[in-house]
Design a protein around this motif. Structure first.
Motif, PDB file in Angstrom:
ATOM      1  N   ARG A  66       0.859  -1.180   0.000  1.00  0.00           N
ATOM      2  CA  ARG A  66       0.000   0.000   0.000  1.00  0.00           C
ATOM      3  C   ARG A  66       0.895   1.229   0.000  1.00  0.00           C
ATOM      4  O   ARG A  66       2.035   1.186   0.455  1.00  0.00           O
ATOM      5  N   LEU A  67       0.381   2.300  -0.537  1.00  0.00           N
ATOM      6  CA  LEU A  67       1.114   3.549  -0.647  1.00  0.00           C
ATOM      7  C   LEU A  67       1.218   4.209   0.720  1.00  0.00           C
ATOM      8  O   LEU A  67       0.237   4.280   1.456  1.00  0.00           O
ATOM      9  N   ASN A  68       2.408   4.672   1.072  1.00  0.00           N
ATOM     10  CA  ASN A  68       2.612   5.415   2.307  1.00  0.00           C
ATOM     11  C   ASN A  68       2.558   6.902   1.951  1.00  0.00           C
ATOM     12  O   ASN A  68       3.573   7.520   1.635  1.00  0.00           O
ATOM     13  N   VAL A  69       1.371   7.442   1.972  1.00  0.00           N
ATOM     14  CA  VAL A  69       1.120   8.799   1.495  1.00  0.00           C
ATOM     15  C   VAL A  69       1.886   9.837   2.313  1.00  0.00           C
ATOM     16  O   VAL A  69       2.379  10.822   1.761  1.00  0.00           O
ATOM     17  N   SER A  70       2.034   9.635   3.614  1.00  0.00           N
ATOM     18  CA  SER A  70       2.682  10.643   4.449  1.00  0.00           C
ATOM     19  C   SER A  70       4.128  10.889   4.021  1.00  0.00           C
ATOM     20  O   SER A  70       4.588  12.033   4.018  1.00  0.00           O
ATOM     21  N   VAL A  71       4.857   9.847   3.648  1.00  0.00           N
ATOM     22  CA  VAL A  71       6.242  10.014   3.197  1.00  0.00           C
ATOM     23  C   VAL A  71       6.274  10.767   1.871  1.00  0.00           C
ATOM     24  O   VAL A  71       7.110  11.653   1.669  1.00  0.00           O
ATOM     25  N   LEU A  72       5.361  10.449   0.987  1.00  0.00           N
ATOM     26  CA  LEU A  72       5.281  11.140  -0.296  1.00  0.00           C
ATOM     27  C   LEU A  72       4.958  12.622  -0.092  1.00  0.00           C
ATOM     28  O   LEU A  72       5.577  13.492  -0.716  1.00  0.00           O
ATOM     29  N   GLU A  73       4.039  12.908   0.804  1.00  0.00           N
ATOM     30  CA  GLU A  73       3.698  14.298   1.096  1.00  0.00           C
ATOM     31  C   GLU A  73       4.892  15.055   1.664  1.00  0.00           C
ATOM     32  O   GLU A  73       5.163  16.192   1.272  1.00  0.00           O
ATOM     33  N   GLU A  74       5.624  14.434   2.590  1.00  0.00           N
ATOM     34  CA  GLU A  74       6.804  15.065   3.179  1.00  0.00           C
ATOM     35  C   GLU A  74       7.832  15.396   2.099  1.00  0.00           C
ATOM     36  O   GLU A  74       8.436  16.473   2.113  1.00  0.00           O
ATOM     37  N   ALA A  75       8.042  14.468   1.178  1.00  0.00           N
ATOM     38  CA  ALA A  75       9.021  14.682   0.106  1.00  0.00           C
ATOM     39  C   ALA A  75       8.596  15.833  -0.799  1.00  0.00           C
ATOM     40  O   ALA A  75       9.427  16.666  -1.184  1.00  0.00           O
ATOM     41  N   LEU A  76       7.322  15.898  -1.121  1.00  0.00           N
ATOM     42  CA  LEU A  76       6.831  16.978  -1.980  1.00  0.00           C
ATOM     43  C   LEU A  76       6.924  18.331  -1.287  1.00  0.00           C
ATOM     44  O   LEU A  76       7.307  19.325  -1.901  1.00  0.00           O
ATOM     45  N   ILE A  77       6.614  18.372  -0.007  1.00  0.00           N
ATOM     46  CA  ILE A  77       6.719  19.621   0.745  1.00  0.00           C
ATOM     47  C   ILE A  77       8.177  20.074   0.817  1.00  0.00           C
ATOM     48  O   ILE A  77       8.488  21.242   0.607  1.00  0.00           O
ATOM     49  N   LEU A  85       8.577  27.182  -3.516  1.00  0.00           N
ATOM     50  CA  LEU A  85       7.267  27.132  -4.160  1.00  0.00           C
ATOM     51  C   LEU A  85       6.210  26.968  -3.082  1.00  0.00           C
ATOM     52  O   LEU A  85       6.399  26.223  -2.136  1.00  0.00           O
ATOM     53  N   GLY A  86       5.092  27.632  -3.236  1.00  0.00           N
ATOM     54  CA  GLY A  86       4.024  27.492  -2.256  1.00  0.00           C
ATOM     55  C   GLY A  86       4.395  28.188  -0.962  1.00  0.00           C
ATOM     56  O   GLY A  86       5.134  29.166  -0.945  1.00  0.00           O
ATOM     57  N   GLY A  87       3.917  27.682   0.165  1.00  0.00           N
ATOM     58  CA  GLY A  87       4.254  28.224   1.460  1.00  0.00           C
ATOM     59  C   GLY A  87       3.940  29.698   1.606  1.00  0.00           C
ATOM     60  O   GLY A  87       2.860  30.147   1.293  1.00  0.00           O
ATOM     61  N   ALA A  88       4.912  30.467   2.046  1.00  0.00           N
ATOM     62  CA  ALA A  88       4.720  31.892   2.313  1.00  0.00           C
ATOM     63  C   ALA A  88       4.315  32.664   1.062  1.00  0.00           C
ATOM     64  O   ALA A  88       3.488  33.557   1.112  1.00  0.00           O
ATOM     65  N   HIS A  89       4.905  32.312  -0.085  1.00  0.00           N
ATOM     66  CA  HIS A  89       4.574  33.022  -1.327  1.00  0.00           C
ATOM     67  C   HIS A  89       3.108  32.835  -1.685  1.00  0.00           C
ATOM     68  O   HIS A  89       2.428  33.775  -2.036  1.00  0.00           O
ATOM     69  N   ALA A  90       2.624  31.607  -1.565  1.00  0.00           N
ATOM     70  CA  ALA A  90       1.234  31.327  -1.948  1.00  0.00           C
ATOM     71  C   ALA A  90       0.257  31.955  -0.965  1.00  0.00           C
ATOM     72  O   ALA A  90      -0.759  32.504  -1.355  1.00  0.00           O
ATOM     73  N   SER A  91       0.579  31.895   0.326  1.00  0.00           N
ATOM     74  CA  SER A  91      -0.365  32.410   1.319  1.00  0.00           C
ATOM     75  C   SER A  91      -0.454  33.934   1.297  1.00  0.00           C
ATOM     76  O   SER A  91      -1.452  34.495   1.701  1.00  0.00           O
ATOM     77  N   LYS A  92       0.584  34.603   0.843  1.00  0.00           N
ATOM     78  CA  LYS A  92       0.553  36.056   0.778  1.00  0.00           C
ATOM     79  C   LYS A  92       0.148  36.573  -0.590  1.00  0.00           C
ATOM     80  O   LYS A  92       0.121  37.769  -0.815  1.00  0.00           O
ATOM     81  N   GLY A  93      -0.114  35.655  -1.513  1.00  0.00           N
ATOM     82  CA  GLY A  93      -0.544  36.054  -2.838  1.00  0.00           C
ATOM     83  C   GLY A  93       0.572  36.620  -3.694  1.00  0.00           C
ATOM     84  O   GLY A  93       0.325  37.279  -4.672  1.00  0.00           O
ATOM     85  N   LYS A  94       1.810  36.390  -3.283  1.00  0.00           N
ATOM     86  CA  LYS A  94       2.951  36.892  -4.031  1.00  0.00           C
ATOM     87  C   LYS A  94       3.473  35.822  -4.980  1.00  0.00           C
ATOM     88  O   LYS A  94       3.313  34.646  -4.721  1.00  0.00           O
TER      89      LYS A  94
END
Length: 96
Positions: A66-77, A85-94
């Protein structure tokens, strides 16, 4: 994290993860989707297990993955953070 990126670098392993995204599958069910020798596919499973991207469960002689989604998510983050990419830039609309 380098084990995860190494595992994701191979198209066969990415395809295995795509299959497992749909549902958990036995090694034989996964193998039916590939024209690869058993030892080659076993090597791919070993890399995915080492990276903790899949969680195997053995029942008798059958291994179900079965896929271990949490590890995949950690790697993508981590990858997104590394490229800012994402994070502060996305939340501030910049834009970066």
């Amino acid at each position: 994290m380098s084990e995860v990126y190494r595992a994701l670098a191979d198209p066969t392993r990415r395809r295995i993860l795509q299959l497992l995204r749909e549902r958990e599958m036995t090694a034989g069910e996964i193998a039916a989707h590939f024209d690869l020798a058993k030892p080659t596919l076993s090597g791919h499973f070993a890399v995915l297990r080492e990276a903790r991207l899949v969680a195997p469960e053995k029942s008798g002689t059958t291994i179900t993955y079965r896929l271990n989604v949490s590890v995949l998510e950690e790697a993508l983050i981590a990858l997104m953070d590394g490229f800012k990419l994402g994070g502060a830039h996305a939340s501030k609309g910049k834009t970066p």
